[in-house]
Design a protein around this motif. Structure first.
Motif, PDB file in Angstrom:
ATOM      1  N   GLU A 233       7.063   0.981   3.368  1.00 39.38           N
ATOM      2  CA  GLU A 233       6.152   1.338   4.449  1.00 39.38           C
ATOM      3  C   GLU A 233       5.256   2.514   4.082  1.00 39.38           C
ATOM      4  O   GLU A 233       4.206   2.713   4.685  1.00 39.38           O
TER       5      GLU A 233
ATOM      6  N   ARG B  50      -0.003   1.462  -0.037  1.00 46.34           N
ATOM      7  CA  ARG B  50      -0.626   0.844   1.127  1.00 46.34           C
ATOM      8  C   ARG B  50      -2.099   0.548   0.885  1.00 46.34           C
ATOM      9  O   ARG B  50      -2.799   1.247   0.160  1.00 46.34           O
TER      10      ARG B  50
ATOM     11  N   ASP C 254      -1.322 -11.467   5.056  1.00 46.06           N
ATOM     12  CA  ASP C 254      -0.238 -10.625   4.541  1.00 46.06           C
ATOM     13  C   ASP C 254       0.950 -11.401   3.981  1.00 46.06           C
ATOM     14  O   ASP C 254       2.082 -10.928   4.029  1.00 46.06           O
TER      15      ASP C 254
ATOM     16  N   SER D   3      -1.348  -5.413   4.196  1.00 46.16           N
ATOM     17  CA  SER D   3      -0.871  -4.058   4.445  1.00 46.16           C
ATOM     18  C   SER D   3      -0.633  -3.300   3.140  1.00 46.16           C
ATOM     19  O   SER D   3      -0.594  -2.083   3.139  1.00 46.16           O
ATOM     20  N   HIS D   4      -0.429  -4.033   2.068  1.00 41.36           N
ATOM     21  CA  HIS D   4      -0.097  -3.393   0.795  1.00 41.36           C
ATOM     22  C   HIS D   4      -1.011  -3.890  -0.322  1.00 41.36           C
ATOM     23  O   HIS D   4      -1.515  -5.003  -0.266  1.00 41.36           O
TER      24      HIS D   4
ATOM     25  N   SER E  77       1.727  -2.451   8.858  1.00 42.45           N
ATOM     26  CA  SER E  77       3.013  -2.882   8.316  1.00 42.45           C
ATOM     27  C   SER E  77       4.027  -2.845   9.479  1.00 42.45           C
ATOM     28  O   SER E  77       3.752  -2.230  10.510  1.00 42.45           O
TER      29      SER E  77
END
Lengths: 520, 168
Positions: A277, A281, A393, A419-420, A436
């Motif tokens: 998390e 990112r 995602d 998100s990443h 996320s």
């Protein structure tokens, strides 16, 4: 409702569940009995003597509350003078050799010894002889660091390795004031649940190498969440903190008790998945590799989607039920093919019969409920046929098994809502950053069919948007999780009568059939 | 009580010899709970090798299908198990309450001065080793000293001198 009994505590009548021991039974009605060694998952051991209470019915003057079941009419003495004296004496005994290093102890703020000292003891040390010194900062393996001097020998850790993981790495050697918890030389902790030891240790004897000295616990904001590490969906606490003007950073996950899902524990991999998390990112919006405003990114994506004749939408098996529904709706809107292909989220033979599952996707069950196709062949065929892939995602390369897919993807025009920063998203013509799991709320259904709801825990400075909001901006009808529910209820029979606001904390078991191994 | 958790390795794997193996198997039938066999098994191993090495603990854990840490717990808890090789004459001085109050320390100090060994040590010539042990169950005739299993009650320095003089 379980059967109840009425009994008296300090003269006051209370009604508690029958059959439970006094510690558990009275906790429910707000009466705490101090204890170190008792843990509901590990059973009564009766070695710490801290939970001694008096019972006025002719039995011995003092009995351990952890081994005494609640019985009707029982008269329990907790505040009696002699009980208070016992508690003070036990505290004094525990503190004889305990270093008073609370200011530098990682456990300060969530230490039973510290709490009980304030509550029951508050006396100065009468010790005039040197303290017994023992090992410090011992590496027990699996990221567990042991401080023998702080240990109160409650043996919770030892019982955990023997009863729960059945690996038995720990033991208490020697006797009297030399007694200490240790590993057998050369055989450190070696199990996938070892960091639970840090959670169950009532004092600062067991600390996590990962969390040690990173943050004082009273600065952490503790929110409830659900682990997205695999399809078990363990209940967790998300402990995070935002420095002044800084970003909100997650420092750790801890197990949250949920008897319907994970009991008292979580696996180490899930516990450490908080790092995902924080790291790597995707914060920037990119169009053809150029950084743009989020609005410009949305505009570019909209243009592409409107132009596309055969778009393919790919949904992540980690998305919430509401997000999946919103993506399904937007797929219908654009006349797009929808796929939930996610073989890569599965690691064969990785699971065990406790908490870890082969399936590393948090919400594959919902893909099935919403009848979203998960087949590899049809996804590959659709990909070869499509002129635009919109990936919400879905990390197709969670494990490196899809080389042929990678080739196909390379030739495809892609929009990635991600998100990443992952290899699968690189080379996309439009990249839109999204939130996320800790940054949005929603519902997920685990492999046993337990529907759980979680709320947003973390807000960052560069606040990424929920996939659901993004689908709305891309022309979808669903603007919030609440608005997704009428449609979901209508199309999924098993959810027809579910009110999201009324899902219990422990989750809602959708059906009582055997565990379903939801295939890809 | 000194720290007994420093395990030594014998440098070679341990197995019961035929005689002890038979005895081990015979005893196993007497213990419905297999882990209860840890103590007799340690005793047998000590009889054979003279002391409990790290290998012994691993061997017993394997034979009894239990955790080495559990065998380790018992071996370090009970002072009758030697966790390192002992001398020809192993002198145990009881350190528990009655003996403590009746001057066991004088006896320990005497041995330390006379033979030059502290509790837990073996003399250089390998003749003597000294251990302070938990209650030997002779409180009525404290202090008590045990030399190679033989009890010497109401001990004092004079009597100990005489006993030591009679050892060959």
């Amino acid at each position: 409702m379980a059967e109840t009994v009425k009994l008296f505590v300090n003269g006051r009548e209370v009604e508690v569940e029958a059959g439970k021991n006094l510690i558990d039974a009275l906790r429910v009605v707000g009466i705490e009995i101090p204890h170190f060694c008792y843990h509901p998952a590990l059973g009564a051991d009766g070695n710490c003597r801290m939970c001694l209470v008096g019972i006025e019915d002719g039995r011995p003057p003092l009995v351990p509350a952890c081994k005494t079941p609640a019985q009707p009419g029982m008269k329990v003495l907790l505040d009696d003078q002699k009980i208070r004296k016992i508690q003070r004496d036990i505290m004094e005994l525990e503190l004889i050799n305990h270093p008073v290093d609370c200011p530098v102890c990682d456990q300060a703020g969530e230490c039973r010894l510290q709490d009980y000292y304030m509550e029951y003891d508050l006396q100065d040390s009468r010790m005039r002889v040197p303290q017994v010194t023992k090992g410090k900062r011992m590496d027990f393996g699996c990221g567990v660091v042991h401080d023998q001097e702080r240990c109160v020998l409650c043996a919770r850790c030892v019982r955990f390795t023997r009863q729960i993981t059945k690996t038995g790495e720990l033991g208490i050697v020697n006797r009297s004031d030399q007694a200490r918890v240790t590993i057998f030389p050369g055989r450190p902790l070696n199990n996938r649940y070892a960091l639970n030891i840090v959670d169950i240790c009532p004092v600062g004897a067991m600390t996590s190498r990962d969390f040690r000295f990173k943050q004082r616990v009273w600065f952490l904001q503790k929110d409830e969440g659900i682990c997205h590490g695999c399809s078990t969906g363990c209940a967790i606490y998300i402990d995070h903190h935002r420095e002044k003007n800084g970003d909100d950073v997650i420092y750790r996950y801890r197990a949250r008790t949920n008897m319907q899902v994970n009991g008292y524990f979580i696996c180490d991999a899930g516990r450490l998945s908080y790092k995902r998390e924080n790291e790597n990112r995707q914060d920037l919006t990119l169009v053809d590799g150029v950084v743009v405003d989020f609005e410009q990114g949305i505009a570019a994506a909209l243009e592409k989607m409107n132009k596309a004749r055969r778009p393919l939408l790919l949904v992540s098996p980690d998305a919430t039920l509401e997000q999946m529904w919103a993506i399904k709706r937007i797929a219908t809107f654009y006349g797009a093919t929808l796929s939930g292909y996610s073989d890569a989220y599965r690691i064969d033979d990785d699971g065990d019969d406790f908490l870890i599952s082969d399936d590393k996707a948090a919400n594959r069950y919902s893909l099935e409920l919403l009848e979203i196709d998960r087949d590899r062949e049809s996804f590959q065929a659709a990909l070869a046929h499509a002129d635009l892939l919109v990936n919400f995602d879905n990390d197709l390369f969670f494990s490196p098994i899809n080389e042929s897919l990678q080739r196909l993807l390379g030739e495809q025009d892609r929009i990635s809502v991600c998100s990443h920063q992952l290899p699968v998203f690189s080379g996309s013509s439009v990249i839109l950053p999204c939130a996320s799991p800790s940054e949005y709320g929603g519902s997920i259904i685990n492999r046993h069919g337990v529907l759980q709801r979680f709320r947003r825990a973390v807000r960052r400075n560069a606040d990424p948007r929920d996939i659901l909001e993004i689908t709305h901006l891309l022309g979808g009808a669903i603007s919030s999780a609440e608005r997704a529910w009428p449609g979901i209820r209508q199309s999924v029979p098993v959810l027809r009568s579910v009110e999201p606001e009324q899902i219990p904390v422990e989750g809602l078991l959708l059906n009582n059939s055997e565990e379903r191994d939801v295939g890809p | 009580m000194r720290d007994r958790s420093q395990l030594q390795a014998a440098g070679q794997p341990f197995t019961f010899d035929a005689e002890r193996n038979d005895e081990f198997e015979r005893l196993c039938t007497r213990y419905p709970i297999r882990e209860s066999m840890i103590m007799p098994a340690l005793w047998l191993a000590q009889e054979q090798q003279g002391w409990i090495s790290a290998e012994v603990i691993e061997y017993i854990a394997e034979r009894l299908d239990t955790y080495p840490a559990k065998v380790y717990e018992l071996a370090t808890f009970y002072t009758m198990y030697h966790l390192r090789p002992v001398g020809t004459y192993h002198i145990c001085v009881c350190r528990t309450l009655s003996c403590y109050l009746r001057d066991k320390q004088e006896i320990v100090d005497f041995i330390t001065d006379e033979i030059g060994i502290k509790p837990g040590q073996v003399s250089e010539d390998g003749r003597f080793s000294l251990e302070e042990v938990e209650c030997l169950g002779h409180c009525g005739t404290a202090p008590v000293v045990q030399i190679n299993g033989e009890f010497h009650e109401e001990m004092n320095v004079e009597k100990l001198k005489a006993v030591l003089a009679h050892l060959d």
